[in-house]
Design an enzyme around this catalytic site. Sequence first.
Site, mmCIF file in Angstrom:
data_model
loop_
_atom_site.group_PDB
_atom_site.id
_atom_site.type_symbol
_atom_site.label_atom_id
_atom_site.label_comp_id
_atom_site.label_asym_id
_atom_site.label_seq_id
_atom_site.Cartn_x
_atom_site.Cartn_y
_atom_site.Cartn_z
ATOM 1 N N SER A 73 0.824 -1.219 0.000
ATOM 2 C CA SER A 73 0.000 0.000 0.000
ATOM 3 C C SER A 73 0.853 1.261 0.000
ATOM 4 O O SER A 73 1.792 1.393 0.804
ATOM 5 C CB SER A 73 -0.866 -0.018 1.261
ATOM 6 O OG SER A 73 -1.222 1.280 1.644
ATOM 7 N N GLY A 74 0.500 2.198 -0.868
ATOM 8 C CA GLY A 74 1.202 3.477 -0.887
ATOM 9 C C GLY A 74 1.005 4.232 0.414
ATOM 10 O O GLY A 74 1.951 4.824 0.956
ATOM 11 N N LEU A 75 -0.214 4.172 0.933
ATOM 12 C CA LEU A 75 -0.492 4.854 2.199
ATOM 13 C C LEU A 75 0.359 4.250 3.325
ATOM 14 O O LEU A 75 1.009 4.971 4.083
ATOM 15 C CB LEU A 75 -1.984 4.705 2.539
ATOM 16 C CG LEU A 75 -2.378 5.126 3.951
ATOM 17 C CD1 LEU A 75 -2.145 6.612 4.165
ATOM 18 C CD2 LEU A 75 -3.830 4.767 4.243
ATOM 19 N N ASP A 130 1.050 10.489 2.157
ATOM 20 C CA ASP A 130 0.746 9.683 0.967
ATOM 21 C C ASP A 130 0.597 10.622 -0.238
ATOM 22 O O ASP A 130 -0.433 10.645 -0.897
ATOM 23 C CB ASP A 130 -0.546 8.886 1.233
ATOM 24 C CG ASP A 130 -0.823 7.852 0.161
ATOM 25 O OD1 ASP A 130 0.077 7.582 -0.660
ATOM 26 O OD2 ASP A 130 -1.943 7.312 0.147
ATOM 27 N N ASP A 142 0.967 -0.906 -4.958
ATOM 28 C CA ASP A 142 0.124 0.270 -5.184
ATOM 29 C C ASP A 142 1.061 1.329 -5.780
ATOM 30 O O ASP A 142 1.775 2.013 -5.055
ATOM 31 C CB ASP A 142 -0.439 0.709 -3.827
ATOM 32 C CG ASP A 142 -1.121 2.056 -3.884
ATOM 33 O OD1 ASP A 142 -1.307 2.590 -4.993
ATOM 34 O OD2 ASP A 142 -1.463 2.572 -2.799
ATOM 35 N N ASP A 201 0.595 4.138 -7.225
ATOM 36 C CA ASP A 201 0.077 5.516 -7.341
ATOM 37 C C ASP A 201 -0.202 5.834 -8.812
ATOM 38 O O ASP A 201 -0.923 5.105 -9.477
ATOM 39 C CB ASP A 201 1.055 6.502 -6.693
ATOM 40 C CG ASP A 201 1.115 6.321 -5.177
ATOM 41 O OD1 ASP A 201 0.197 5.678 -4.623
ATOM 42 O OD2 ASP A 201 2.076 6.796 -4.547
ATOM 43 N N GLU A 253 -3.284 4.422 -10.672
ATOM 44 C CA GLU A 253 -4.572 5.113 -10.576
ATOM 45 C C GLU A 253 -4.577 6.325 -11.494
ATOM 46 O O GLU A 253 -3.524 6.949 -11.730
ATOM 47 C CB GLU A 253 -4.835 5.513 -9.124
ATOM 48 C CG GLU A 253 -3.818 6.450 -8.525
ATOM 49 C CD GLU A 253 -3.844 6.469 -6.988
ATOM 50 O OE1 GLU A 253 -3.675 5.398 -6.373
ATOM 51 O OE2 GLU A 253 -4.015 7.570 -6.422
ATOM 52 N N LYS A 306 0.132 12.647 -6.310
ATOM 53 C CA LYS A 306 -1.252 12.387 -5.926
ATOM 54 C C LYS A 306 -1.458 12.601 -4.427
ATOM 55 O O LYS A 306 -0.494 12.760 -3.657
ATOM 56 C CB LYS A 306 -1.680 10.974 -6.325
ATOM 57 C CG LYS A 306 -0.688 9.881 -6.108
ATOM 58 C CD LYS A 306 -0.512 9.302 -4.714
ATOM 59 C CE LYS A 306 -1.723 9.170 -3.845
ATOM 60 N NZ LYS A 306 -1.728 7.901 -3.096
ATOM 61 N N ASN A 313 -3.899 10.900 -1.127
ATOM 62 C CA ASN A 313 -4.721 9.737 -0.802
ATOM 63 C C ASN A 313 -6.195 10.028 -1.129
ATOM 64 O O ASN A 313 -6.698 11.112 -0.889
ATOM 65 C CB ASN A 313 -4.569 9.390 0.685
ATOM 66 C CG ASN A 313 -5.311 8.116 1.030
ATOM 67 O OD1 ASN A 313 -6.510 8.131 1.310
ATOM 68 N ND2 ASN A 313 -4.609 7.002 0.990
ATOM 69 N N SER A 314 -6.864 9.008 -1.641
ATOM 70 C CA SER A 314 -8.236 9.180 -2.125
ATOM 71 C C SER A 314 -9.213 9.604 -1.037
ATOM 72 O O SER A 314 -10.261 10.167 -1.326
ATOM 73 C CB SER A 314 -8.722 7.859 -2.733
ATOM 74 O OG SER A 314 -7.876 7.484 -3.772
ATOM 75 N N ARG A 341 -6.669 1.525 -11.924
ATOM 76 C CA ARG A 341 -7.586 1.923 -10.836
ATOM 77 C C ARG A 341 -8.370 3.162 -11.274
ATOM 78 O O ARG A 341 -7.777 4.197 -11.626
ATOM 79 C CB ARG A 341 -6.758 2.203 -9.597
ATOM 80 C CG ARG A 341 -7.464 2.948 -8.497
ATOM 81 C CD ARG A 341 -6.634 2.814 -7.241
ATOM 82 N NE ARG A 341 -6.898 3.863 -6.279
ATOM 83 C CZ ARG A 341 -6.282 3.964 -5.103
ATOM 84 N NH1 ARG A 341 -5.365 3.077 -4.766
ATOM 85 N NH2 ARG A 341 -6.564 4.945 -4.274
ATOM 86 N N HIS A 389 -12.765 2.126 -7.189
ATOM 87 C CA HIS A 389 -12.607 2.629 -5.819
ATOM 88 C C HIS A 389 -13.798 3.497 -5.448
ATOM 89 O O HIS A 389 -14.353 4.198 -6.298
ATOM 90 C CB HIS A 389 -11.319 3.455 -5.721
ATOM 91 C CG HIS A 389 -10.741 3.470 -4.338
ATOM 92 N ND1 HIS A 389 -11.176 2.662 -3.321
ATOM 93 C CD2 HIS A 389 -9.718 4.204 -3.798
ATOM 94 C CE1 HIS A 389 -10.479 2.895 -2.237
ATOM 95 N NE2 HIS A 389 -9.583 3.832 -2.501
HETATM 96 C C1 SPV Z 1 -3.460 2.543 -0.419
HETATM 97 O O1 SPV Z 1 -3.544 1.570 0.319
HETATM 98 O O2 SPV Z 1 -2.490 3.293 -0.404
HETATM 99 C C2 SPV Z 1 -4.516 2.819 -1.375
HETATM 100 C C3 SPV Z 1 -5.844 2.386 -1.054
HETATM 101 O O3 SPV Z 1 -4.260 3.451 -2.339
HETATM 102 S S1 SPV Z 1 -6.647 3.727 -0.378
HETATM 103 O O4 SPV Z 1 -5.879 4.259 0.698
HETATM 104 O O5 SPV Z 1 -7.914 3.160 0.044
HETATM 105 O O6 SPV Z 1 -6.851 4.713 -1.428
HETATM 106 MG MG MG Z 2 -2.489 4.303 -2.359
#
Ligand code: SPV
Ligand code: MG
Length: 551
Positions: free
Chosen positions: A55-57, A67, A94, A96, A123, A129, A131-132, A168, A199
């Site tokens: 996971s990027g986060l 993130d 992930d 990004d 994505e 970017k 975080n979503s 994504r 997502h």
């Molecule tokens: C992550 O895990 O970094 C994601 C998923 O991109 S989310 O945080 O849900 O966007």
């Molecule tokens: Mg991410």
Amino acid sequence: MNQLSAPVVTSSKPSKCTRLRALLESPQLEFIMEAHNGISARIVEEAGFKGIWASGLALSAQFGVRDNNEASWTQIVEMLEFMSDITQIPILLDGDTGYGNFNNMRRLVRKLEQRGIAGVCIEDKLFPKTNSFINGNRQPLADIDEFCGKIKAGKDSQIDADFCIIARVEALIAGWDLPEALRRAQAYYAAGADAILIHSKLSRPDQVLAFAKEWAGRSPLVIVPTKYYSTPTDVFRQAGISLVIWANHMIRAAVASMEAIAKEVQASETLVNIEDHIAPLKEIFRLQGADELQAAEKRYFSDGRQHTHAFVLAATRGEEFHGLTLDKPKVMLPIGGKPLLRNLVDKFKKLAINNVTVIAGYKPETIDVPGTKVIQNPEYETTGELASLACAQGKFSDDMLVVYGDLLFRSYILRDLLDCPGEIVTIVDSVKHSKSVSGSPDYAYCSAPDELSLFGQNVDLLQISKAMQTQGKEFSGRWVGMLRFRSQGRQWLEEALNELQKQADFNSMSLADLCNYLIAQGKPIKVIYIRGHWLDINSLDDLDLAFQLQK
Ligand code: SPV
Ligand code: MG
């Protein structure tokens, strides 16, 4: 499993890429779990997951950054390598936005494959970017054609045909409607994406379920139910979802636990309340694969020197030195300012022998040579060398040396002793009439004389005696009080000590008596011949000579 103990992946085992593809294309719902470093990756694998979401986060969080592409892509790839090395299951990164344009994407795919990563999800947002779940609807989306170019470039760069690129779709996050999400998904699929990740930031699964219905299985469909976590998993099954990503739960578990523990220890100023609530140290060692390294050390340190245990006999005062040894035993006499024992220990250290036990007798408190353990023969005044050695019996090891503490020698002699095969090995000086002989030497009788062979002869010790002739034969050389025992030899030594202790004259027995007993029992003692370069210190003249030898 530690990276170095991981079995070599043979051609009969599908590649990590192939196994990730199988998860995406599996007819049943599959799951992958977030990990953010080597140890969390291993924990995820041990829990039974078939794949890992890098996971990027979570990766940025464990670095302590946001993130927002604050960690560089190479820093991410470095961490991925640790994760991949310690696990066998596939890792989906992930990625990004792909960290740039199509060209950065090409390089990313090549580097990921080189590090054993099975796939990447990109994505359709803009670099850098966010975080979503942070202001999702204010985030601009990528141009569809430009994003399709990135997907194509990635697919054209992969070497393993099963490396997976997942596209994504962020349209629903950014506030667009279902038709826009579908339009994008369709374009990305046509550009070569192996799966679509749809997502949503809603707390109910309605958006993803509606998308799944319209998408109708055109490609594998991936979801991240972080916000709609209360949805029963069967709902995803029935909707025909291929893969669920539990996206951030390992980092959140770690953070919750670390916060609680840090607060508790800070407030209570003791560890007593938390020990039972944290992983034992041995669990950390296990996860790191410490056992594998220990086994490897046995295999690859063939000389085993780091385990050699040296026992130094240092009980006697050395009355022959008169006043010099009133306040200390002979082994603490200085040679060029350095105690005799220190010289000996330095020789050991040079050959990585760090486990040194000194068996003291007279004034043991004065023996303060760093890196040694001192034990005492309390009856040193009325007993001899074997009784001293027996005091250390509980510490014997399968690779051990027994050495007189008043010996000085050139380092190569010890090196040769360690290198020579044999369960028991000793040293004999074949120079018979040396000027440097003092005290009352032990004469060695051997199975063959020194042939000055360069490559070492196979010679056995036959006897040690104070006589220069026995049964009409002259001695072969002077015995140097150094013995090396390997595991079988150590067993023979212990048996001999146990037997000899039953004899009335045990308290007067010397190392030479031990050798003679072992030989009489049919236990071979191998001999290495040397020609000088050693001294045992028996007189003031020896001290002067020793100084010369040391130079
Ligand atoms: C992550 O895990 O970094 C994601 C998923 O991109 S989310 O945080 O849900 O966007
Ligand atoms: Mg991410």
